[in-house]
Structures are given as C-alpha cells and as structure tokens.
Design a protein around this motif. Sequence first.
Motif, short mmCIF file in Angstrom:
data_model
loop_
_atom_site.label_atom_id
_atom_site.label_comp_id
_atom_site.label_asym_id
_atom_site.label_seq_id
_atom_site.Cartn_x
_atom_site.Cartn_y
_atom_site.Cartn_z
N THR A 77 0.67 -1.21 0.18
CA THR A 77 -0.14 0.05 -0.10
C THR A 77 0.54 1.41 -0.35
OG1 THR A 77 -1.61 -1.41 1.52
CG2 THR A 77 -1.70 0.90 0.94
N THR A 96 -6.26 -13.26 2.27
CA THR A 96 -5.29 -13.50 2.15
C THR A 96 -4.97 -13.87 3.79
OG1 THR A 96 -4.77 -12.35 0.59
CG2 THR A 96 -3.57 -14.16 1.32
N LYS A 97 -5.19 -13.08 4.74
CA LYS A 97 -4.37 -13.97 5.95
C LYS A 97 -5.16 -14.54 6.70
CE LYS A 97 -1.18 -10.82 3.98
NZ LYS A 97 -1.37 -9.81 4.08
N GLY A 133 -7.32 -12.89 -1.48
CA GLY A 133 -8.64 -12.35 -1.62
C GLY A 133 -8.71 -10.43 -0.99
#
Length: 399
Positions: free
Chosen positions: A111, A203-204, A214
């Motif tokens: 980010t 994803t985490k 995702g």
Amino acid sequence: MAFKPADNIQDLQYFGEFGGVNPSISDSSTYTFLSAKTMFDTFEGNADGCYLYSRHSSPSNLYLGEALAAMEGTETANVAATGMGAIVPALLQLCKAGDHVVSSRTIYGGTYAFLKNFAPRLNIATVFVDITSLDAVEAAITSNTKVLYCESVSNPLLEVANIEALSKLAKKHGLTLMVDNTFSPLSISPARLGADVVLHSLTKFINGSSDTMGGVMCGTKEYINDLRNVNDGASMLLGASMDSLRAASILKNLRTLHIRVKQHSKNAQYLAEKFEADGLKTVYPGLSSHPSHQLFTKMMNAEYGYGGMMTVDVGSIDKANELMEMMQHKNLGYLAVSLGFYKTLFSAPGSSTSSEIPEEEQKEMGLSDGLIRFSIGLDNDIERTYALMRDCMVQIGVL
Ligand SMILES: *Cc1c(COP(=O)(O)O)cnc(C)c1O
C-alpha cells in the motif's frame, strides 16, 4: 448493546441447490437472460438480483461479501482477488488527478509503495504521517485531501489508530476514512467506530489457511455500487475480481474465524508476556507496556483478544536471521511472510515486507534491523512452544 460480529456472520444462512448446507457455487463466468430488456436494464444497473458477468458480480462473491459486511457492520461489501486488488480500486474510486491522501506512515509495504510510487503517476499525492499524532494528521490535511488512510493495527509496528478520533477529523474536513483491518479481524470493528470504508486482505487471518489470496472493501451500498459500475467503477474496470470457487472456499473458512482469532490471541498474549518478562523488547497491544494498550482495550470486542501479531527486537539482523532459521529448524514455525496461518510465521520486516520503505524512513518510524514480526499460530500447547523458543534464544545469545 455490544456489537457481535461473529454472531452476525453466524446468523447468515445460505442453502445450496438440493438443500445443501453450503451455498451452491456459481460455476459460470456469464449468465443468461430470459429477455433482452432485462439484459439492458442490468447493464444500466437497474435489475437487482440479476447476474451479468462474473467480473461484475456472482452469487458466490455476493454471499462472501454479505458475510464480511455482516462482520464489519457495513451496508454491504465487494470482494476482490487480492487485498491490493481491493485497496487500489477503493482509493482510486475516490481520488482523481489533483487529489490528495493523508496516510499513516506505518502501513503495509504494498500500500505504501502504491501511494508513494504509483499514485503520483496519476497525479494523486500522499503525505505520510504519524497516525498516533492527531495534530500531525490534521496539519497534513489540505483543501485537496479526499481520503484519510490507516490500518487499525499497523504493519509491522503494531501502532494502533484512534479510529473514533480520526473519524471525527475526517467528518470535520469532509474526508473518507479508510481503515485496513487485516491485522485485527473481529477484535476491532472500524466501521462501528466511524470508519467509512473497511478493507481486508482475506489472504491472512480471514481465510487463514495460506492457500489463496483475496480482498474486500466494506462500505455503503452507494460506494460499493459505484465500484461495480460498468462505466466508471474501479473494481469493475481494474479487473481484480475474485473467482467464485475461491469465494466459496473463503466463506467456509470464515465460519471458524472466531475460534481461530481467540486461539491466535490467547497464544500471542501468553508468549508476549513471557518474552517481555524475560527482558526481550516485545511489542504486543495486549501488553500494558504497549503505548496504545488502553486505546486498543477501549476499541476492542473484548472476547477476541488483542490478535495474533507481535514483534520482538533481538538487536541485529544477524541475530534475527539466526534465530528465525533455528526456530524453523525446530519446527516452531516457518520463515515466511504473510500472517494468520495455523503455524507461526516469522520474518524480519526491515529486509522483507517493509523493504519498500527506504532505510532512513524505517529508522525514523522505529523499524529497526533486529525486529522480528511474528504471526502466532494455533499451537495447542503454547507453554511447550514457549519453552522451545526460549531454548533457541538462549542458544543464540539473545537471552
Ligand atoms: C497482506 C496485506 C495486504 C495486501 O493483501 P494481498 O492479499 O497480499 O494483496 C494489505 N494490507 C495488509 C495489512 C496486509 O497484511
């Protein structure tokens, strides 16, 4: 009344064709229409409940999105193929050339790199601030600022954002407050504290099995519809849509998130207390020594604990590397980036996940060389894990 995110998810039932206890998976990229008129209306965004094409939406993706919206307490949500596939469109939907973002300086490396290196190509500027200083945040706001961006618990320094106070600032200046809640699902509910958009890398922790990627943006119906608009929706046009098979598998994993988060938190709290008592420089929001311990406590949904992420500073990158290799060798976890797995994962963020941040800036924000970021696993016997980790630390000479 207390907000009950896991109960909200549990209350959502979707049955499959033939009475399946899981919803049927929409194994199609495109959908037929009984009339040409309905197809036209769907393109115009005026045919609720009709599916067009899976980059736009699919039943499986909507089910997952609705469950995540229920978890965050927002009107609705839109899932994406990756966390970055949610974050980038979420920002670009609101920012055009000439606009400005005020962002926390301790955010996910990807980010940070997007805002710092890529967004300027589109003439979108970002100023990075210490998010724990409300004065610094307000001073950075200009007449062009559109978005205030932060993580509820930051990566990798585990700084905690005062979401209520930031939301007041955002409202005062007419900004959208976006909060990436990847590190603290269930524990913190940013939208309940005033965030306008809540983002996650699925994803985490949320998927939790390190087998897929995702992302999701949770927000108002108006904002999510804008993102999906066929003419100018950033999610629709940038194309990072999730596949239906994955949406279905992530929804099934979401069903056990509350149990997993409690265990991650319990284990991390135990280890953090032990390491701190041993004299190691340990950062965990559940420790009373954490500068934002009280703030986290005030914001949290107490039953889920302070999350699974902690850091330990072992003094130098050489010690950090030696320790991580030994812990991996002893099967205490994996030397890997990412988080939220059943197994403990560890990495040295200065030279990996935060390497996008220049060295001087790393120093300034307190990201030291010897810092190890731990995503604590679901270990059944955490006392045994502690004893084995401690052995490694003694052997390497950090204890
Ligand atoms: C991993 C991560 C992301 C990016 O998600 P991907 O699924 O890897 O694209 C964003 N924010 C945070 C806090 C993350 O940990």
